[in-house]
Write an enzyme that holds these catalytic residues in place. Structure first.
Site, mmCIF file in Angstrom:
data_model
loop_
_atom_site.group_PDB
_atom_site.id
_atom_site.type_symbol
_atom_site.label_atom_id
_atom_site.label_comp_id
_atom_site.label_asym_id
_atom_site.label_seq_id
_atom_site.Cartn_x
_atom_site.Cartn_y
_atom_site.Cartn_z
ATOM 1 N N TYR A 165 0.829 -1.207 0.000
ATOM 2 C CA TYR A 165 0.000 0.000 0.000
ATOM 3 C C TYR A 165 0.866 1.259 0.000
ATOM 4 C CZ TYR A 165 -3.852 3.018 1.663
ATOM 5 O OH TYR A 165 -4.810 3.994 1.813
ATOM 6 N N LYS A 169 1.035 4.097 -2.919
ATOM 7 C CA LYS A 169 0.609 5.464 -2.612
ATOM 8 C C LYS A 169 1.722 6.485 -2.826
ATOM 9 C CE LYS A 169 -3.721 4.966 -1.607
ATOM 10 N NZ LYS A 169 -4.720 5.497 -2.564
#
Length: 305
Positions: A165, A169
């Protein structure tokens, strides 16, 4: 008169959480909205349905707004091209995209499977590429377009158990920066938001001790999805056309602008470095500029407003 009168906005992940609030607020501000949501679970492991997106569309229409549902995946470039065409066919154009669609597949990096890595990168980073690439030529041609993409403090600051993640991001933040730079002369803007808000994704965070329980409770009670949505919608307004290339955080009623990596300290040696001199002199001289390993909770130590 709303701040988005005359605008058409595509909102991904619009069936729940931040995306849902963005869709409702964009419509209330005068925009015509394409509400996209795959209708899947937080992990993205199921087939999904049009139900969540259609429910938001029904709510917008009941309030007098205009909206249409879409249940395709942001991971499919042709499907995203179809979303852009749907906006043009239904409402005559497209002026902004808000892209909070996402999934989580948390786990310690040394135990992370390729499938969990690929799934998160596909939705977050590939998805951000798809929605921007499928629309950027239109935005440049009409010299009007705004992207509101979503990053995370898991990448900007760090969070244990979210390597996939965080990597995705941080990639989104870099992508947004380049889109903003390349689009500046064509009035194509791009910004990213690191949201602090209670959503289905946040609800999956494991509570392992009292400190994490208190942190999750603060998020649940003081940091809402609608507060993030208000800021996201404002970035789509023509009145915010001077705002581009930035990384923001929204934390309850607090709006944060983050710095972006720039040199903070340097050392040089006229006759060059050796491993020994770097260890003895160079690295100690730079140490005052080193960043610690604290996670988001160690950086944002004050309660949200």
């Amino acid at each position: 008169m709303g701040v988005l009168d005359g605008k058409v906005i595509l909102i991904t992940g619009g069936g729940n959480g931040i995306g849902r609030e963005c869709a409702l607020q964009a419509a209330a501000a005068g925009a015509k909205v394409v509400v996209n949501d795959l209708g899947g679970s937080v992990s993205g492991g199921d087939e999904g349905s049009v139900g969540p997106a259609q429910a938001v569309v029904d709510e917008i229409r009941a309030a007098g707004g205009q909206a249409v549902a879409n249940s395709d995946s942001v991971t499919d470039f042709k499907a995203v091209q179809g979303m852009v065409e749907q906006a043009k066919d239904m409402f005559g154009g497209l002026h902004a995209i808000i892209n909070p669609a996402g999934i989580l597949r948390d786990g310690m990096f040394h135990k992370m499977s390729e499938a969990d890595w690929d799934a998160v990168i596909d939705v977050h980073l590939r998805g951000a590429y798809n929605v921007t690439r499928a629309s950027v030529e239109l935005f440049r041609e009409q010299q009007d377009g705004a992207y509101v993409l979503f990053t995370s403090t898991s990448g900007i600051i760090g969070n244990i158990g979210q390597a996939n993640y965080a990597a995705a991001k941080m990639g989104v933040a870099g992508l947004s920066r380049i889109i903003a730079m390349e689009g500046a002369l064509k009035n194509v803007r791009s910004n990213v938001i690191a949201p602090f808000a209670w959503t289905r994704m946040i609800a999956t965070i494991p509570v392992k001790d009292e400190a994490s329980a208190q942190r999750v409770e603060r998020i649940r009670t003081r940091m809402r999805a609608d507060q993030v949505a208000t800021f996201a919608v404002s970035l789509c307004s023509a009145s915010a056309s001077h705002v581009t290339g930035q990384i923001f955080g929204v934390r309850g009623n607090e709006v944060v602008v983050f710095d972006q990596p720039r040199p903070v300290r340097s050392v040089s040696r006229i006759d060059g470095w050796t491993p020994e001199t770097l260890i003895e002199h160079g690295l100690p001289a730079l140490a005052g500029g080193f960043m610690g390993l604290e996670a988001t909770a160690g950086v944002f130590t004050w309660d949200p407003v």
